[in-house]
Design a protein around this motif. Structure first.
Motif, mmCIF file in Angstrom:
data_model
loop_
_atom_site.group_PDB
_atom_site.id
_atom_site.type_symbol
_atom_site.label_atom_id
_atom_site.label_comp_id
_atom_site.label_asym_id
_atom_site.label_seq_id
_atom_site.Cartn_x
_atom_site.Cartn_y
_atom_site.Cartn_z
ATOM 1 N N PRO A 75 0.733 -1.397 0.013
ATOM 2 C CA PRO A 75 -0.067 0.100 -0.051
ATOM 3 C C PRO A 75 0.763 1.398 0.160
ATOM 4 N N VAL A 76 1.983 1.054 0.541
ATOM 5 C CA VAL A 76 2.935 2.366 0.765
ATOM 6 C C VAL A 76 3.435 2.835 -0.690
ATOM 7 N N PHE A 77 3.846 1.780 -1.377
ATOM 8 C CA PHE A 77 4.330 1.856 -2.884
ATOM 9 C C PHE A 77 3.226 2.214 -3.729
ATOM 10 N N ASP A 78 2.026 1.855 -3.527
ATOM 11 C CA ASP A 78 0.859 2.325 -4.218
ATOM 12 C C ASP A 78 0.741 3.714 -4.304
ATOM 13 N N VAL A 79 0.565 4.367 -3.140
ATOM 14 C CA VAL A 79 0.429 5.844 -2.740
ATOM 15 C C VAL A 79 1.559 6.623 -4.000
ATOM 16 N N LEU A 80 2.559 6.053 -3.911
ATOM 17 C CA LEU A 80 3.487 6.633 -5.001
ATOM 18 C C LEU A 80 3.609 6.296 -6.219
ATOM 19 N N GLY A 81 2.489 5.528 -6.894
ATOM 20 C CA GLY A 81 2.032 5.089 -8.257
ATOM 21 C C GLY A 81 3.222 3.778 -8.653
ATOM 22 N N LEU A 82 3.718 3.223 -7.563
ATOM 23 C CA LEU A 82 4.625 1.887 -7.716
ATOM 24 C C LEU A 82 3.992 0.732 -7.207
ATOM 25 N N ALA A 83 4.016 -0.234 -7.920
ATOM 26 C CA ALA A 83 3.539 -1.421 -7.713
ATOM 27 C C ALA A 83 4.618 -2.430 -6.969
ATOM 28 N N LEU A 84 4.487 -3.102 -5.938
ATOM 29 C CA LEU A 84 5.469 -4.161 -5.427
ATOM 30 C C LEU A 84 4.851 -5.504 -5.685
ATOM 31 N N GLU A 85 5.305 -6.097 -6.935
ATOM 32 C CA GLU A 85 4.772 -7.363 -7.104
ATOM 33 C C GLU A 85 5.960 -8.699 -6.797
ATOM 34 N N GLY A 86 6.000 -9.133 -5.603
ATOM 35 C CA GLY A 86 6.776 -10.237 -5.218
ATOM 36 C C GLY A 86 8.016 -9.445 -4.990
ATOM 37 N N THR A 87 9.151 -9.574 -5.826
ATOM 38 C CA THR A 87 10.412 -8.845 -5.739
ATOM 39 C C THR A 87 10.764 -7.984 -6.912
ATOM 40 N N THR A 88 9.648 -7.386 -7.354
ATOM 41 C CA THR A 88 9.936 -6.527 -8.605
ATOM 42 C C THR A 88 8.969 -5.232 -8.151
ATOM 43 N N ILE A 89 9.730 -3.867 -8.564
ATOM 44 C CA ILE A 89 8.782 -2.788 -8.407
ATOM 45 C C ILE A 89 8.465 -2.331 -9.737
ATOM 46 N N VAL A 90 7.136 -2.224 -9.916
ATOM 47 C CA VAL A 90 6.627 -1.732 -11.288
ATOM 48 C C VAL A 90 6.219 -0.103 -11.245
ATOM 49 N N VAL A 91 6.355 0.442 -12.102
ATOM 50 C CA VAL A 91 5.819 1.891 -12.236
ATOM 51 C C VAL A 91 4.376 1.487 -12.827
ATOM 52 N N ARG A 92 3.680 2.038 -12.055
ATOM 53 C CA ARG A 92 2.019 2.030 -12.738
ATOM 54 C C ARG A 92 1.816 3.567 -13.115
ATOM 55 N N GLU A 93 2.382 4.601 -12.572
ATOM 56 C CA GLU A 93 1.960 5.991 -12.666
ATOM 57 C C GLU A 93 3.129 6.896 -12.437
ATOM 58 N N ARG A 94 3.939 7.506 -13.381
ATOM 59 C CA ARG A 94 4.989 8.385 -13.103
ATOM 60 C C ARG A 94 4.740 9.840 -12.302
ATOM 61 N N MET A 95 5.311 9.586 -11.177
ATOM 62 C CA MET A 95 5.227 10.898 -10.360
ATOM 63 C C MET A 95 6.394 11.731 -10.575
ATOM 64 N N PRO A 96 6.199 13.187 -10.185
ATOM 65 C CA PRO A 96 7.509 14.048 -10.151
ATOM 66 C C PRO A 96 8.700 13.543 -9.387
ATOM 67 N N ILE A 97 9.836 13.528 -10.014
ATOM 68 C CA ILE A 97 10.913 13.072 -9.371
ATOM 69 C C ILE A 97 11.192 13.887 -7.996
ATOM 70 N N SER A 98 10.783 15.217 -8.001
ATOM 71 C CA SER A 98 10.886 16.165 -6.717
ATOM 72 C C SER A 98 10.074 15.250 -5.637
ATOM 73 N N LEU A 99 8.757 14.761 -5.970
ATOM 74 C CA LEU A 99 7.941 13.946 -5.212
ATOM 75 C C LEU A 99 8.782 13.069 -4.307
ATOM 76 N N TYR A 100 9.379 12.010 -5.038
ATOM 77 C CA TYR A 100 10.147 10.853 -4.422
ATOM 78 C C TYR A 100 11.358 11.334 -3.686
ATOM 79 N N ASN A 101 12.126 12.327 -4.202
ATOM 80 C CA ASN A 101 13.127 13.086 -3.436
ATOM 81 C C ASN A 101 12.594 13.601 -2.003
ATOM 82 N N GLN A 102 11.536 14.167 -2.073
ATOM 83 C CA GLN A 102 10.806 14.786 -0.883
ATOM 84 C C GLN A 102 10.684 13.665 0.308
#
Length: 101
Positions: A64-91
């Motif tokens: 659920p935490v990855f989900d908030v950031l537009g990312l999906a954790l599928e087993g041992t793979t991180i998948v981009v579902r929705e790209r968010m601004p790099i500034s958000l990730y950095n914050q």
């Protein structure tokens, strides 16, 4: 949804977790951003081998935490579902570093 709200939501989810959980998420997010975001080409990346077991074990709260950031954790793979601004990730990373220290 404003970016600060996304960041705060992530921090609220992490804030309830034990300290080592914040560190785990920080390492995973940092790895994902360094692997996926700069080029913007790849849609997925593998979790670093040393974190794979923890990822599977802790998936219930990590997903659920990855989900908030537009990312999906599928087993041992991180998948981009929705790209968010790099500034958000950095914050989020800066906030997590402060929280985890």
């Amino acid at each position: 949804v404003p970016m600060w709200a996304v960041r705060d939501h992530v921090m609220n989810l992490i804030g309830e977790r034990p300290h080592h959980h914040a560190l785990l998420f920080l390492k995973l997010l940092d790895h994902a951003i360094n692997t996926l975001a700069p080029g913007g080409g790849d849609q997925s990346c593998a979790v670093p081998p040393g974190l794979a077991a923890a990822c599977v074990r802790e998936a219930e709260w990590l997903v659920p935490v990855f989900d908030v950031l537009g990312l999906a954790l599928e087993g041992t793979t991180i998948v981009v579902r929705e790209r968010m601004p790099i500034s958000l990730y950095n914050q989020v990373i800066v906030q997590l570093q402060n929280h985890a220290s």
